[in-house]
Design an enzyme around this catalytic site. Structure first.
Site, PDB file in Angstrom:
ATOM      1  N   LYS A 108      21.992  31.458  15.527  1.00  0.00           N
ATOM      2  CA  LYS A 108      22.994  30.950  14.782  1.00  0.00           C
ATOM      3  C   LYS A 108      23.971  30.555  15.873  1.00  0.00           C
ATOM      4  O   LYS A 108      24.997  31.358  15.805  1.00  0.00           O
ATOM      5  CB  LYS A 108      23.870  32.108  13.881  1.00  0.00           C
TER       6      LYS A 108
HETATM    7  P1  5BU Z   1      16.497  40.739   4.855  1.00  0.00           P
HETATM    8  O1  5BU Z   1      15.925  42.113   5.156  1.00  0.00           O
HETATM    9  O2  5BU Z   1      15.162  40.018   4.057  1.00  0.00           O
HETATM   10  O3  5BU Z   1      17.651  40.925   4.003  1.00  0.00           O
HETATM   11  O4  5BU Z   1      16.600  40.043   6.136  1.00  0.00           O
HETATM   12  C1  5BU Z   1      17.102  38.591   5.856  1.00  0.00           C
HETATM   13  C2  5BU Z   1      17.026  38.074   7.251  1.00  0.00           C
HETATM   14  O5  5BU Z   1      17.392  36.994   7.128  1.00  0.00           O
HETATM   15  C3  5BU Z   1      17.898  38.916   8.472  1.00  0.00           C
HETATM   16  O6  5BU Z   1      17.196  38.569   9.644  1.00  0.00           O
HETATM   17  C4  5BU Z   1      19.318  38.043   8.577  1.00  0.00           C
HETATM   18  O7  5BU Z   1      20.014  38.046   9.825  1.00  0.00           O
HETATM   19  C5  5BU Z   1      18.773  36.590   8.245  1.00  0.00           C
HETATM   20  N1  5BU Z   1      19.703  35.813   7.418  1.00  0.00           N
HETATM   21  C6  5BU Z   1      20.351  36.055   6.336  1.00  0.00           C
HETATM   22  O8  5BU Z   1      20.313  37.113   5.619  1.00  0.00           O
HETATM   23  N2  5BU Z   1      21.234  34.949   5.622  1.00  0.00           N
HETATM   24  C7  5BU Z   1      21.561  33.783   6.390  1.00  0.00           C
HETATM   25  O9  5BU Z   1      21.999  33.175   5.712  1.00  0.00           O
HETATM   26  C8  5BU Z   1      20.428  33.693   7.530  1.00  0.00           C
HETATM   27  C9  5BU Z   1      19.774  34.546   8.026  1.00  0.00           C
HETATM   28 BR1  5BU Z   1      20.953  32.070   8.213  1.00  0.00          BR
END
Ligand code: 5BU
Length: 308
Positions: A108
């Site tokens: 990002k």
């Molecule tokens: P989770 O454990 O499924 O909640 O992880 C979500 C991943 O996606 C995590 O690595 C976040 O940094 C990433 N992410 C997110 O959650 N939302 C966003 O808008 C973006 C990335 Br871009």
């Protein structure tokens, strides 16, 4: 409205990473990205091995890793060498012909071009040497893109950039930063640059957007090209790949505000790739969990796709 298939879109895709990804998704029958948010290199390599047959993309956060050592790693004299050993090993796993997947560093980027340049190519992580996909914040993309674009022109490595049109969670302290206006501006900026790069015979850098299924109506507009001001732009936007985090089979929230929606909801509203972190790596058996997410994502894709 049913969407064109990944393979039909692969034919038109102008960025080689986007083309490869769309082809791979159709071949492997998967629209699943596993997010490897683990803090040791060994755990990430083990996860990559375990889920490689189920995924089209593995997403990393290289800067959360505290230990870069792993079984069989060559001796490293410096932190840069330790990181390179790990990223080379990860690339070997990703590049195996029958189990191929792409690597997406979820960095990002959001700074002035000069700083992003150093973050992208330098430091100890040297993201440009191993990532297929990176993402940038839309709000600073005007500054970051010229650098990544310049790098892509001179380097032999191909790179695809996703722009954050939305984010999960959408609401921060009750204020909605990621609204329709933000997504629409992001879309128009990306499509304008994408078209102009293509017309100048440059490899267009953009491969798509991060879109959230927390605001399904905005996600659908991104997919359908509803933010376009003319038909040509609308058609070109079919090439754009939308990836969606915040996915779990059981919808809900985590304790820090992350919001979850189902694979079906994301894909039916226009997302192409579902991003799953804890739903996979915290499962007792990540390989089985990945298979369940892959099947759910693929079934939703088939339901929402034009039969050719
Ligand atoms: P989770 O454990 O499924 O909640 O992880 C979500 C991943 O996606 C995590 O690595 C976040 O940094 C990433 N992410 C997110 O959650 N939302 C966003 O808008 C973006 C990335 Br871009």
């Amino acid at each position: 409205m049913p969407h064109p298939s990944y393979s039909a879109r692969a034919k038109d895709a102008k960025n080689p990473v986007a083309k490869r990804l769309l082809e791979l998704m159709e071949q492997k029958e998967t629209n699943l990205c596993a997010s490897a948010d683990l803090t040791t290199a060994q755990e990430i390599l083990d996860l990559a091995e375990a889920v490689s047959e189920e995924i089209c993309v593995l997403k990393t956060h290289i800067d959360i890793i505290k230990d870069f050592s792993f079984k069989g790693a060559p001796k490293a004299k410096t932190p840069t060498e330790a990181v390179r050993n790990f990223t080379q090993r990860l690339r070997e796993i990703a590049d195996r012909k029958d189990k191929e997947f792409l690597i997406f560093e979820d960095r990002k980027f959001a700074d002035i071009g000069n700083t992003v340049g150093m973050q992208f190519t330098g430091g100890i992580y040297k993201i440009a040497e191993w990532a297929d996909i990176v993402n940038v914040h839309s709000v600073t993309s005007y500054a970051t893109l010229p650098f990544i674009s310049g790098y892509a022109k001179t380097s032999k490595r191909q790179i695809g950039v996703l722009v954050l049109a939305q984010m999960t969670p959408v609401q921060l302290a009750g204020l909605e930063f990621f609204n329709e206006d933000y997504a629409s501006k992001t879309y128009r900026l990306v499509l304008q640059i994408h078209k102009s790069q293509f017309k100048q015979n440059l490899n267009p850098l953009f491969i798509g957007f991060i879109g959230s299924s927390e605001q399904p109506e905005i996600l659908s507009k991104l997919r359908n090209g509803d933010f376009a001001d003319n038909q040509e732009t609308r058609e070109i936007s079919q090439e754009m790949i939308i990836m969606t985090p915040g996915i779990k089979i059981a919808p809900g929230n985590d304790k820090l505000g992350q919001t979850y929606n189902t694979p079906e909801k994301a894909i039916s509203n226009g997302s192409d790739v579902i991003i799953v972190g804890r739903g996979i790596y915290e499962a007792d058996d990540p390989a089985t969990a990945a298979k369940i997410y892959r099947e759910a994502g693929w079934a939703a894709y088939q339901q929402n796709t034009k039969q050719e």
